[in-house]
Design a protein around this motif. Sequence first.
Motif, PDB file in Angstrom:
ATOM      1  N   VAL A   1     -38.700 -28.497 -40.043  1.00 33.79           N
ATOM      2  CA  VAL A   1     -38.240 -27.385 -40.963  1.00 33.79           C
ATOM      3  C   VAL A   1     -36.625 -27.320 -40.954  1.00 33.79           C
ATOM      4  O   VAL A   1     -36.079 -27.265 -39.833  1.00 33.79           O
ATOM      5  N   ILE A   2     -36.167 -27.262 -42.032  1.00 30.33           N
ATOM      6  CA  ILE A   2     -34.773 -27.225 -42.045  1.00 30.33           C
ATOM      7  C   ILE A   2     -34.463 -25.920 -43.039  1.00 30.33           C
ATOM      8  O   ILE A   2     -35.038 -25.935 -44.409  1.00 30.33           O
TER       9      ILE A   2
ATOM     10  N   VAL B   1     -19.995 -26.851 -51.682  1.00 31.69           N
ATOM     11  CA  VAL B   1     -19.696 -27.999 -52.507  1.00 31.69           C
ATOM     12  C   VAL B   1     -19.132 -29.035 -51.642  1.00 31.69           C
ATOM     13  O   VAL B   1     -19.546 -30.063 -51.347  1.00 31.69           O
ATOM     14  N   LEU B   2     -17.824 -28.574 -51.222  1.00 32.28           N
ATOM     15  CA  LEU B   2     -17.261 -29.420 -50.153  1.00 32.28           C
ATOM     16  C   LEU B   2     -17.820 -30.003 -49.058  1.00 32.28           C
ATOM     17  O   LEU B   2     -17.607 -31.081 -48.643  1.00 32.28           O
ATOM     18  N   PHE B   3     -18.472 -29.029 -48.413  1.00 34.60           N
ATOM     19  CA  PHE B   3     -19.265 -29.410 -47.091  1.00 34.60           C
ATOM     20  C   PHE B   3     -20.501 -30.075 -47.226  1.00 34.60           C
ATOM     21  O   PHE B   3     -21.323 -30.430 -46.361  1.00 34.60           O
ATOM     22  N   SER B   4     -20.868 -30.150 -48.502  1.00 27.66           N
ATOM     23  CA  SER B   4     -22.514 -30.693 -48.589  1.00 27.66           C
ATOM     24  C   SER B   4     -22.462 -31.943 -48.132  1.00 27.66           C
ATOM     25  O   SER B   4     -23.543 -32.285 -47.564  1.00 27.66           O
ATOM     26  N   ALA B   5     -21.552 -32.938 -48.256  1.00 31.41           N
ATOM     27  CA  ALA B   5     -21.717 -34.292 -47.713  1.00 31.41           C
ATOM     28  C   ALA B   5     -21.878 -34.243 -46.404  1.00 31.41           C
ATOM     29  O   ALA B   5     -22.683 -35.052 -45.929  1.00 31.41           O
ATOM     30  N   ILE B   6     -21.049 -33.808 -45.657  1.00 29.88           N
ATOM     31  CA  ILE B   6     -21.038 -33.768 -44.099  1.00 29.88           C
ATOM     32  C   ILE B   6     -22.044 -33.281 -43.682  1.00 29.88           C
ATOM     33  O   ILE B   6     -22.710 -33.474 -42.450  1.00 29.88           O
ATOM     34  N   THR B   7     -22.384 -31.887 -44.057  1.00 29.33           N
ATOM     35  CA  THR B   7     -23.894 -31.102 -43.853  1.00 29.33           C
ATOM     36  C   THR B   7     -24.812 -32.077 -43.825  1.00 29.33           C
ATOM     37  O   THR B   7     -25.776 -31.968 -42.748  1.00 29.33           O
TER      38      THR B   7
ATOM     39  N   GLY C   1     -35.600 -23.883 -49.264  1.00 24.70           N
ATOM     40  CA  GLY C   1     -34.295 -23.557 -50.281  1.00 24.70           C
ATOM     41  C   GLY C   1     -33.794 -24.876 -51.087  1.00 24.70           C
ATOM     42  O   GLY C   1     -33.601 -25.888 -50.505  1.00 24.70           O
ATOM     43  N   GLY C   2     -33.969 -24.665 -52.364  1.00 23.77           N
ATOM     44  CA  GLY C   2     -33.706 -25.966 -53.159  1.00 23.77           C
ATOM     45  C   GLY C   2     -32.358 -25.748 -53.926  1.00 23.77           C
ATOM     46  O   GLY C   2     -32.152 -26.156 -54.855  1.00 23.77           O
ATOM     47  N   GLY C   3     -31.245 -25.315 -53.150  1.00 18.64           N
ATOM     48  CA  GLY C   3     -30.032 -25.099 -53.661  1.00 18.64           C
ATOM     49  C   GLY C   3     -29.139 -26.321 -53.242  1.00 18.64           C
ATOM     50  O   GLY C   3     -29.734 -27.398 -53.010  1.00 18.64           O
ATOM     51  N   LEU C   4     -27.924 -26.231 -53.441  1.00 13.47           N
ATOM     52  CA  LEU C   4     -26.778 -27.409 -53.051  1.00 13.47           C
ATOM     53  C   LEU C   4     -27.242 -27.978 -51.644  1.00 13.47           C
ATOM     54  O   LEU C   4     -27.478 -29.218 -51.559  1.00 13.47           O
ATOM     55  N   ILE C   5     -27.403 -27.046 -50.632  1.00 14.50           N
ATOM     56  CA  ILE C   5     -27.430 -27.857 -49.227  1.00 14.50           C
ATOM     57  C   ILE C   5     -28.953 -28.317 -49.190  1.00 14.50           C
ATOM     58  O   ILE C   5     -29.109 -29.379 -48.646  1.00 14.50           O
ATOM     59  N   GLY C   6     -29.873 -27.545 -49.662  1.00 11.40           N
ATOM     60  CA  GLY C   6     -31.356 -28.161 -49.470  1.00 11.40           C
ATOM     61  C   GLY C   6     -31.275 -29.429 -50.184  1.00 11.40           C
ATOM     62  O   GLY C   6     -31.848 -30.385 -49.646  1.00 11.40           O
ATOM     63  N   LEU C   7     -30.837 -29.613 -51.575  1.00 15.55           N
ATOM     64  CA  LEU C   7     -31.004 -30.721 -52.372  1.00 15.55           C
ATOM     65  C   LEU C   7     -30.192 -31.996 -51.563  1.00 15.55           C
ATOM     66  O   LEU C   7     -30.767 -33.102 -51.670  1.00 15.55           O
ATOM     67  N   SER C   8     -28.995 -31.592 -50.966  1.00 16.17           N
ATOM     68  CA  SER C   8     -28.094 -32.498 -50.395  1.00 16.17           C
ATOM     69  C   SER C   8     -28.898 -33.186 -49.145  1.00 16.17           C
ATOM     70  O   SER C   8     -28.842 -34.412 -49.066  1.00 16.17           O
ATOM     71  N   ILE C   9     -29.769 -32.344 -48.414  1.00 14.91           N
ATOM     72  CA  ILE C   9     -30.385 -32.629 -47.148  1.00 14.91           C
ATOM     73  C   ILE C   9     -31.589 -33.458 -47.686  1.00 14.91           C
ATOM     74  O   ILE C   9     -31.831 -34.685 -47.060  1.00 14.91           O
TER      75      ILE C   9
ATOM     76  N   ASP D   1     -25.217 -35.316 -43.712  1.00 13.91           N
ATOM     77  CA  ASP D   1     -25.188 -36.328 -42.870  1.00 13.91           C
ATOM     78  C   ASP D   1     -25.164 -35.879 -41.557  1.00 13.91           C
ATOM     79  O   ASP D   1     -26.157 -36.412 -40.544  1.00 13.91           O
ATOM     80  N   ILE D   2     -24.839 -34.727 -40.936  1.00 16.38           N
ATOM     81  CA  ILE D   2     -25.007 -34.322 -39.669  1.00 16.38           C
ATOM     82  C   ILE D   2     -26.379 -33.871 -39.189  1.00 16.38           C
ATOM     83  O   ILE D   2     -26.981 -34.187 -38.218  1.00 16.38           O
ATOM     84  N   ILE D   3     -27.078 -33.176 -40.281  1.00 13.30           N
ATOM     85  CA  ILE D   3     -28.529 -32.791 -40.110  1.00 13.30           C
ATOM     86  C   ILE D   3     -29.505 -33.927 -40.070  1.00 13.30           C
ATOM     87  O   ILE D   3     -30.348 -33.887 -39.099  1.00 13.30           O
ATOM     88  N   PHE D   4     -29.022 -34.936 -40.749  1.00 10.21           N
ATOM     89  CA  PHE D   4     -29.823 -36.211 -40.773  1.00 10.21           C
ATOM     90  C   PHE D   4     -29.800 -36.929 -39.342  1.00 10.21           C
ATOM     91  O   PHE D   4     -30.506 -37.334 -38.857  1.00 10.21           O
TER      92      PHE D   4
END
Length: 367
Positions: free
Chosen positions: A202-203, A332-338, A13-21, A340-343
């Motif tokens: 895999v994420i 959008v709001l949660f992308s930065a923390i998500t 998934g290359g949407g907002l969350i996939g790209l952020s991670i 960070d946590i997954i990393f």
Amino acid sequence: MKSETNNSILIIGGGLIGLSIAYEFARNKFKVEVLSKNRSESAGFVAAGMLATHAEGLEDELLKFGQQSQNLIPEWIKNIEKDSGINCGLKKCGIVVPFKDIKTLKEFPNYKYGKYLNHKNLRKEITGINEKWAHGLLFEQDGQIDNRRRLMRALERACSLQGVKFQEGSEVKELIQENNKILGAKVFSATGETKNIFCKTVILCCGAWSKKVLHNLPIFPVKGQMLSIQGPENSMKRILFGPNTYLVPRDDGLIVVGATVENKAEFNQGNTPKGINQLQEGIKSLLPEALSWPQMEHWWGFRPCTPDLKPIIGKSDISNLYLATGHYRNGVLFSAITSDIIFKLIQEETLNNIETNFLKKFSLNRF
Ligand SMILES: Cc1cc2nc3c(=O)[nH]c(=O)nc-3n(C[C@H](O)[C@H](O)[C@H](O)COP(=O)(O)OP(=O)(O)OC[C@H]3O[C@@H](n4cnc5c(N)ncnc54)[C@H](O)[C@@H]3O)c2cc1C
């Protein structure tokens, strides 16, 4: 069937969350591969981009989650902008929530975080607001990012420049599992080929479509329709967040208007007369003169929703499969923390107490 071996982090998934991670791992020198079915359907290109922790009325752990993400966002965006050369339009512009009576205002969940606006001051903040709105709360700490025109492109560019490999038009049909481990993914590519891609980790970040890959995920789509109008320059400085409609002013006078919340639309594509009409009624109810401003575009998308409206973030029952989905109205709001946590989870870095607590609340085990 072609077979490929890959030891990198595989993001589905290359949407907002996939790209952020992907960006988080790539800038920390990991090899990252992103499989993306269709970038343009991503809700990351649909969202209004509000950072509305307080104006959305988030409560309890979601409120803390949003506040923590909002604290991370300035530094996160600074890095993306530096690595991409694209300004993301981050603005702490403040959000005004209007009320007809004082009782409803006092019942608003985040009342204590807002600045009270009486009739006169509400009009100072939002010129031309409909007379029926007598009071307001101004959340100066909330703001916006221009996700649709800037952040998504900036993330893609920053990822590419950091060496992320993208396979656009690649749909993961199923995960290849052996015992308690994912070996890779069976992928249907844009050229009509089926191939297996193998990986270590895999994420899953498939947004509203996540259940199609992992059938036991309690994720469903909630459709949202949007439109934009071109206002006179500087016509609005703050976001105006009404009960059914919001107006989000960008720097150049474009105003993003959202959004319908359609629980039963499933994945039905397209704008509908009813949806557009609802948005126009919303404009009339908030800022009547804006009805005459030229309409620029209309579009739609699918929010990834869970039964309790909380995201699903963390490690799955399968040893090397991580989940980052279900961000519903606040991706959008949660992308930065998500990211960070997954990393931190995959790196086995120590999480602080707040993050550990979030993970318990946002893990799949809660269902
Ligand atoms: C109308 C609307 C307004 C919104 N407004 C805001 C807002 O103001 N503020 C805010 O914080 N949030 C907002 N959101 C929410 C936010 O957009 C989402 O929470 C966020 O985009 C979710 O990101 P995601 O990466 O999980 O999903 P998406 O961004 O939708 O990306 C998922 C990607 O996965 C891909 N995919 C799916 N299945 C597969 C597969 N099998 N194989 C490979 N790839 C696959 C899809 O093609 C898609 O590109 C809004 C959403 C909508 C719809």
